[in-house]
Design a protein around this motif. Structure first.
Motif, PDB file in Angstrom:
ATOM      1  N   GLN A   5      50.174 173.910  88.632  1.00  0.00           N
ATOM      2  CA  GLN A   5      49.601 174.057  87.305  1.00  0.00           C
ATOM      3  C   GLN A   5      50.698 173.976  86.252  1.00  0.00           C
ATOM      4  OE1 GLN A   5      47.508 177.857  87.531  1.00  0.00           O
ATOM      5  NE2 GLN A   5      45.563 176.780  87.820  1.00  0.00           N
ATOM      6  N   CYS A   6      50.358 173.377  85.128  1.00  0.00           N
ATOM      7  CA  CYS A   6      51.242 173.341  83.975  1.00  0.00           C
ATOM      8  C   CYS A   6      50.474 173.945  82.811  1.00  0.00           C
ATOM      9  CB  CYS A   6      51.664 171.908  83.663  1.00  0.00           C
ATOM     10  SG  CYS A   6      52.781 171.766  82.241  1.00  0.00           S
TER      11      CYS A   6
ATOM     12  N   GLN B 267      46.880 174.574  83.559  1.00  0.00           N
ATOM     13  CA  GLN B 267      46.034 173.409  83.812  1.00  0.00           C
ATOM     14  C   GLN B 267      46.448 172.770  85.134  1.00  0.00           C
ATOM     15  OE1 GLN B 267      43.419 172.538  81.710  1.00  0.00           O
ATOM     16  NE2 GLN B 267      43.989 174.434  80.660  1.00  0.00           N
ATOM     17  N   ASP B 268      45.458 172.442  85.973  1.00  0.00           N
ATOM     18  CA  ASP B 268      45.761 171.843  87.271  1.00  0.00           C
ATOM     19  C   ASP B 268      46.403 170.467  87.118  1.00  0.00           C
ATOM     20  OD1 ASP B 268      44.715 174.024  88.581  1.00  0.00           O
ATOM     21  OD2 ASP B 268      42.740 173.128  88.895  1.00  0.00           O
ATOM     22  N   VAL B 269      47.436 170.238  87.916  1.00  0.00           N
ATOM     23  CA  VAL B 269      48.133 168.954  87.945  1.00  0.00           C
ATOM     24  C   VAL B 269      48.033 168.395  89.367  1.00  0.00           C
ATOM     25  CG1 VAL B 269      50.315 167.752  87.576  1.00  0.00           C
ATOM     26  CG2 VAL B 269      49.755 169.768  86.195  1.00  0.00           C
TER      27      VAL B 269
ATOM     28  N   LYS C 175      52.530 163.321  84.324  1.00  0.00           N
ATOM     29  CA  LYS C 175      51.428 164.255  84.575  1.00  0.00           C
ATOM     30  C   LYS C 175      51.630 165.553  83.798  1.00  0.00           C
ATOM     31  CE  LYS C 175      50.339 162.152  89.026  1.00  0.00           C
ATOM     32  NZ  LYS C 175      50.289 162.282  90.504  1.00  0.00           N
ATOM     33  N   PHE C 176      52.873 166.017  83.723  1.00  0.00           N
ATOM     34  CA  PHE C 176      53.157 167.221  82.939  1.00  0.00           C
ATOM     35  C   PHE C 176      52.937 166.974  81.445  1.00  0.00           C
ATOM     36  CE2 PHE C 176      56.289 169.251  86.184  1.00  0.00           C
ATOM     37  CZ  PHE C 176      55.215 169.801  86.868  1.00  0.00           C
TER      38      PHE C 176
ATOM     39  N   GLN D  25      50.751 165.551  79.893  1.00  0.00           N
ATOM     40  CA  GLN D  25      49.375 165.719  79.454  1.00  0.00           C
ATOM     41  C   GLN D  25      49.120 167.133  78.937  1.00  0.00           C
ATOM     42  OE1 GLN D  25      46.392 164.048  82.316  1.00  0.00           O
ATOM     43  NE2 GLN D  25      48.191 163.494  83.505  1.00  0.00           N
TER      44      GLN D  25
END
Length: 231
Positions: free
Chosen positions: A148-149, A152-154, A206-207, A209
């Motif tokens: 998660q970041c 939020q799920d990554v 991805k991070f 986002q």
């Protein structure tokens, strides 16, 4: 016994590869077109997929893109020698590794073993004593392979997860490309091999986002470090 799916339109090559890998005890399935390959990959229970780029019906890159929308089974791309653009795009789309044709069967065997060993080590971390890492607003949970970041799920591939885990375990410290290549990719770092760079780039994208600040710093010519930041 690991189950491996080969998606390649060269039926003779498939048989040779299947026979070679079967000697190591792997269970092998083969498909020779992209549409059937995607269906088989989505509905089967495989530990590894060997994916050719040039396929009838649905090309390998399109297949990989569709597969990654819901499936993170490790994928080893098979590309024509010299097709650097296809390799880069494949890695961007979430392939775990690539091998150029024609290849030495022993090299294929080594790549397969390295990927499956990485998956096995990841699964071994899936226990109640595995350490949850939470640094710089990134949380990595080896128990359920969740990242998660900022809560939020990554979604990461197995290779991306392992790279991030190694960097976070050494947060604030330089981790060399050679260390990452040997311990995560399972091979010595080779000149002009951009696999690590592409995997790290994917993690950053991805991070991005969910966070605008830098999480992974590149030290050109040396390696990477995960920034501790402020939680």
């Amino acid at each position: 016994m690991a189950a491996i799916l080969i998606i390649d339109d060269d039926a003779e090559l498939c048989r040779l590869v299947a026979d070679y890998l079967a000697m190591d005890g792997y269970q092998i399935d083969m498909v020779h077109d992209g549409v059937s390959g995607l269906s088989k990959a989505q509905n089967g229970h495989y530990q590894l997929i060997l994916l050719d780029i040039m396929l009838p019906g649905l090309d390998g890159l399109s297949l990989l893109k569709a597969l990654r929308q819901q499936n993170y089974c490790p994928v080893l791309m098979l590309t024509a020698r010299g097709d650097d653009i296809d390799r880069i795009i494949g890695l961007e789309l979430g392939a775990d590794d690539y091998l150029a044709k024609p290849f030495n069967p022993r090299e294929l065997q080594a790549r397969v073993k390295a990927i499956l060993r990485r998956v096995e080590l990841t699964n071994q971390d899936n226990n109640q004593t595995a350490q949850i890492l939470e640094i710089n607003q990134v949380k990595l949970n080896p128990r359920n392979l969740q990242v998660q970041c900022r809560h939020q799920d990554v979604s990461l591939t197995s290779t991306e997860f392992q790279l991030l885990q190694m960097l976070m375990r050494h947060a604030g410290q330089l981790v060399s490309k050679e260390q990452l290549s040997q311990q995560v990719l399972g091979r010595r770092l080779q000149q002009y091999d951009r696999s690590l760079d592409m995997h790290i780039s994917n993690i950053r994208k991805k991070f991005s986002q969910f966070a605008s600040d830098e999480k992974i710093q590149t030290l050109r010519g040396s390696g990477y470090l995960f920034l501790r930041g402020l939680n």
